[in-house]
Design an enzyme around this catalytic site. Structure first.
Site, PDB file in Angstrom:
ATOM      1  N   ARG A  63       9.672  -5.122   4.002  1.00  0.00           N
ATOM      2  CA  ARG A  63       9.219  -6.113   3.015  1.00  0.00           C
ATOM      3  C   ARG A  63       9.496  -5.676   1.584  1.00  0.00           C
ATOM      4  O   ARG A  63       9.822  -6.495   0.714  1.00  0.00           O
ATOM      5  CB  ARG A  63       7.720  -6.366   3.154  1.00  0.00           C
ATOM      6  CG  ARG A  63       7.450  -7.414   4.185  1.00  0.00           C
ATOM      7  CD  ARG A  63       6.002  -7.832   4.221  1.00  0.00           C
ATOM      8  NE  ARG A  63       5.890  -8.880   5.205  1.00  0.00           N
ATOM      9  CZ  ARG A  63       5.779 -10.168   4.919  1.00  0.00           C
ATOM     10  NH1 ARG A  63       5.705 -10.582   3.679  1.00  0.00           N
ATOM     11  NH2 ARG A  63       5.713 -11.064   5.880  1.00  0.00           N
ATOM     12  N   ARG A  89       5.946 -17.438   1.276  1.00  0.00           N
ATOM     13  CA  ARG A  89       5.746 -15.986   1.405  1.00  0.00           C
ATOM     14  C   ARG A  89       4.876 -15.483   0.267  1.00  0.00           C
ATOM     15  O   ARG A  89       4.933 -16.031  -0.836  1.00  0.00           O
ATOM     16  CB  ARG A  89       7.077 -15.241   1.323  1.00  0.00           C
ATOM     17  CG  ARG A  89       8.056 -15.616   2.378  1.00  0.00           C
ATOM     18  CD  ARG A  89       7.742 -14.906   3.670  1.00  0.00           C
ATOM     19  NE  ARG A  89       8.801 -15.173   4.628  1.00  0.00           N
ATOM     20  CZ  ARG A  89       8.724 -14.874   5.910  1.00  0.00           C
ATOM     21  NH1 ARG A  89       7.626 -14.306   6.408  1.00  0.00           N
ATOM     22  NH2 ARG A  89       9.726 -15.145   6.721  1.00  0.00           N
ATOM     23  N   LEU A  91       4.500 -12.843  -2.500  1.00  0.00           N
ATOM     24  CA  LEU A  91       5.400 -11.939  -3.221  1.00  0.00           C
ATOM     25  C   LEU A  91       4.685 -10.626  -3.508  1.00  0.00           C
ATOM     26  O   LEU A  91       3.504 -10.614  -3.867  1.00  0.00           O
ATOM     27  CB  LEU A  91       5.853 -12.590  -4.527  1.00  0.00           C
ATOM     28  CG  LEU A  91       6.733 -13.835  -4.336  1.00  0.00           C
ATOM     29  CD1 LEU A  91       6.854 -14.599  -5.649  1.00  0.00           C
ATOM     30  CD2 LEU A  91       8.109 -13.448  -3.797  1.00  0.00           C
ATOM     31  N   ASN A 105       3.046 -21.439  -9.345  1.00  0.00           N
ATOM     32  CA  ASN A 105       3.019 -21.894  -7.949  1.00  0.00           C
ATOM     33  C   ASN A 105       2.291 -23.225  -7.884  1.00  0.00           C
ATOM     34  O   ASN A 105       1.333 -23.454  -8.626  1.00  0.00           O
ATOM     35  CB  ASN A 105       2.268 -20.851  -7.100  1.00  0.00           C
ATOM     36  CG  ASN A 105       2.155 -21.257  -5.643  1.00  0.00           C
ATOM     37  OD1 ASN A 105       3.124 -21.739  -5.045  1.00  0.00           O
ATOM     38  ND2 ASN A 105       0.986 -21.093  -5.051  1.00  0.00           N
ATOM     39  N   HIS A 107       0.019 -25.471  -5.339  1.00  0.00           N
ATOM     40  CA  HIS A 107      -0.785 -25.245  -4.134  1.00  0.00           C
ATOM     41  C   HIS A 107      -1.510 -26.545  -3.759  1.00  0.00           C
ATOM     42  O   HIS A 107      -2.101 -27.191  -4.635  1.00  0.00           O
ATOM     43  CB  HIS A 107      -1.800 -24.124  -4.390  1.00  0.00           C
ATOM     44  CG  HIS A 107      -2.626 -23.831  -3.180  1.00  0.00           C
ATOM     45  ND1 HIS A 107      -2.136 -23.092  -2.121  1.00  0.00           N
ATOM     46  CD2 HIS A 107      -3.876 -24.222  -2.832  1.00  0.00           C
ATOM     47  CE1 HIS A 107      -3.072 -23.025  -1.181  1.00  0.00           C
ATOM     48  NE2 HIS A 107      -4.129 -23.700  -1.592  1.00  0.00           N
ATOM     49  N   ASP A 139      -0.265 -14.178  -9.857  1.00  0.00           N
ATOM     50  CA  ASP A 139      -0.564 -12.769 -10.139  1.00  0.00           C
ATOM     51  C   ASP A 139      -0.364 -11.988  -8.843  1.00  0.00           C
ATOM     52  O   ASP A 139       0.301 -12.474  -7.924  1.00  0.00           O
ATOM     53  CB  ASP A 139      -1.967 -12.613 -10.748  1.00  0.00           C
ATOM     54  CG  ASP A 139      -3.063 -12.990  -9.775  1.00  0.00           C
ATOM     55  OD1 ASP A 139      -2.758 -13.252  -8.579  1.00  0.00           O
ATOM     56  OD2 ASP A 139      -4.241 -13.016 -10.188  1.00  0.00           O
ATOM     57  N   GLY A 141      -2.430 -11.293  -6.503  1.00  0.00           N
ATOM     58  CA  GLY A 141      -3.234 -11.723  -5.362  1.00  0.00           C
ATOM     59  C   GLY A 141      -2.605 -12.925  -4.669  1.00  0.00           C
ATOM     60  O   GLY A 141      -1.498 -13.354  -5.002  1.00  0.00           O
ATOM     61  N   ASP A 143      -2.832 -16.718  -4.319  1.00  0.00           N
ATOM     62  CA  ASP A 143      -3.378 -17.943  -4.914  1.00  0.00           C
ATOM     63  C   ASP A 143      -4.546 -17.661  -5.845  1.00  0.00           C
ATOM     64  O   ASP A 143      -5.476 -18.476  -5.951  1.00  0.00           O
ATOM     65  CB  ASP A 143      -3.790 -18.945  -3.814  1.00  0.00           C
ATOM     66  CG  ASP A 143      -2.611 -19.366  -2.948  1.00  0.00           C
ATOM     67  OD1 ASP A 143      -1.475 -19.394  -3.457  1.00  0.00           O
ATOM     68  OD2 ASP A 143      -2.820 -19.656  -1.754  1.00  0.00           O
TER      69      ASP A 143
HETATM   70  C1  GAR Z   1       3.668 -28.267  -0.899  1.00  0.00           C
HETATM   71  O1  GAR Z   1       2.653 -29.173  -0.560  1.00  0.00           O
HETATM   72  C2  GAR Z   1       3.089 -27.026  -1.540  1.00  0.00           C
HETATM   73  O2  GAR Z   1       1.923 -27.273  -2.244  1.00  0.00           O
HETATM   74  C3  GAR Z   1       2.818 -26.172  -0.339  1.00  0.00           C
HETATM   75  O3  GAR Z   1       3.918 -26.380   0.503  1.00  0.00           O
HETATM   76  C4  GAR Z   1       4.350 -27.730   0.359  1.00  0.00           C
HETATM   77  C5  GAR Z   1       5.849 -27.721   0.241  1.00  0.00           C
HETATM   78  O4  GAR Z   1       6.391 -29.004   0.315  1.00  0.00           O
HETATM   79  N1  GAR Z   1       2.685 -24.813  -0.725  1.00  0.00           N
HETATM   80  C6  GAR Z   1       1.779 -23.994  -0.206  1.00  0.00           C
HETATM   81  O5  GAR Z   1       1.021 -24.321   0.696  1.00  0.00           O
HETATM   82  C7  GAR Z   1       1.775 -22.597  -0.797  1.00  0.00           C
HETATM   83  N2  GAR Z   1       0.609 -21.883  -0.384  1.00  0.00           N
HETATM   84  P1  GAR Z   1       7.866 -29.281  -0.179  1.00  0.00           P
HETATM   85  O6  GAR Z   1       8.776 -28.230   0.442  1.00  0.00           O
HETATM   86  O7  GAR Z   1       8.178 -30.654   0.348  1.00  0.00           O
HETATM   87  O8  GAR Z   1       7.877 -29.236  -1.671  1.00  0.00           O
END
Ligand code: GAR
Length: 213
Positions: A63, A89, A91, A105, A107, A139, A141, A143
């Site tokens: 990793r 993933r 980071l 990011n 979320h 950061d 952590g 989320d």
């Molecule tokens: C999105 O809803 C994003 O918020 C989530 O993955 C989806 C990707 O959709 N991300 C996470 O859950 C990160 N923890 P997309 O590929 O169609 O943009």
């Protein structure tokens, strides 16, 4: 503003960002789309003539070395902002430290509630009646970085995970480009992070209440 997008999946947030850029609603340029696996998002980017890189992480891979390879690929594109647009993933701190306060990011929940890989499913299982999406600084952590912007999405009794997640994504598609634009224009200073212009999101119906003081 030069943007590198990291993706793992379908790329709907990436497309929303690219459409906002094309439509003059987001003052950014996506200079590279990079993924940790073969992803539809990469095909979509390549189809639009955007440079792509896939840096796969397979079972048993080192990793630390993968984080290093990915960070090198991102750095070579000289981004001013790194956008995790459905990047699944975590980071390593070594990656995050290469782009301090320059990784955001999106979320699919109202953090700090429901962090992790299943934000929509976890909110549904918890029975909340309002959930939403968050754009935050990354950061070291999971989320946990400073929240930059959020938008609420009501939960319907008729929702299953897919239906709820789709509705959250429709909101993400507005919030993420708006935040990227705010960074590009200086309305949002990531070094605080500080909103220099809190009205920057006010043309989004979700943020109309900010106009009422
Ligand atoms: C999105 O809803 C994003 O918020 C989530 O993955 C989806 C990707 O959709 N991300 C996470 O859950 C990160 N923890 P997309 O590929 O169609 O943009």
């Amino acid at each position: 503003m030069r943007v590198v997008a990291l993706v793992s999946g379908q790329g709907s947030n990436l497309v929303a960002l690219l459409e906002a850029i094309d439509g003059g609603r987001c003052a950014a340029e996506v200079v590279l789309v990079a993924a940790d696996r073969p992803a539809r998002a990469i095909e979509l980017a390549a189809g639009r003539g955007i440079a792509t890189a896939t840096v796969p992480l397979r079972k048993g891979d080192d990793r630390a070395a993968w984080n290093h390879r990915l960070a090198d690929a991102v750095a070579a594109a000289r981004p001013e902002l790194v956008v995790l647009a459905g990047f699944m993933r975590v980071l390593a701190p070594s990656f995050v430290r290469r782009f301090p306060r320059r990784i955001v990011n999106v979320h699919p929940a109202l953090l700090p509630s429901f962090p992790g890989a299943n934000g929509a499913a976890d909110a549904l299982a918890a029975g909340v009646r309002i959930t939403g999406c968050t754009v935050h600084l990354v950061d070291e952590g999971v989320d946990t970085g400073p929240i930059l912007a959020q938008a609420a999405v009501p939960v319907s009794q008729a929702d299953d995970v897919m239906r709820l997640h789709k509705r959250i994504q429709r909101t993400e598609h507005r919030l993420l480009p708006a935040v990227v634009h705010a960074v590009a224009t200086g309305a949002l200073d990531l070094d605080g992070p500080t909103w220099r212009d809190e009205g920057a999101l006010s043309d989004m119906p979700l943020y109309a209440p900010l106009l009422v003081r």
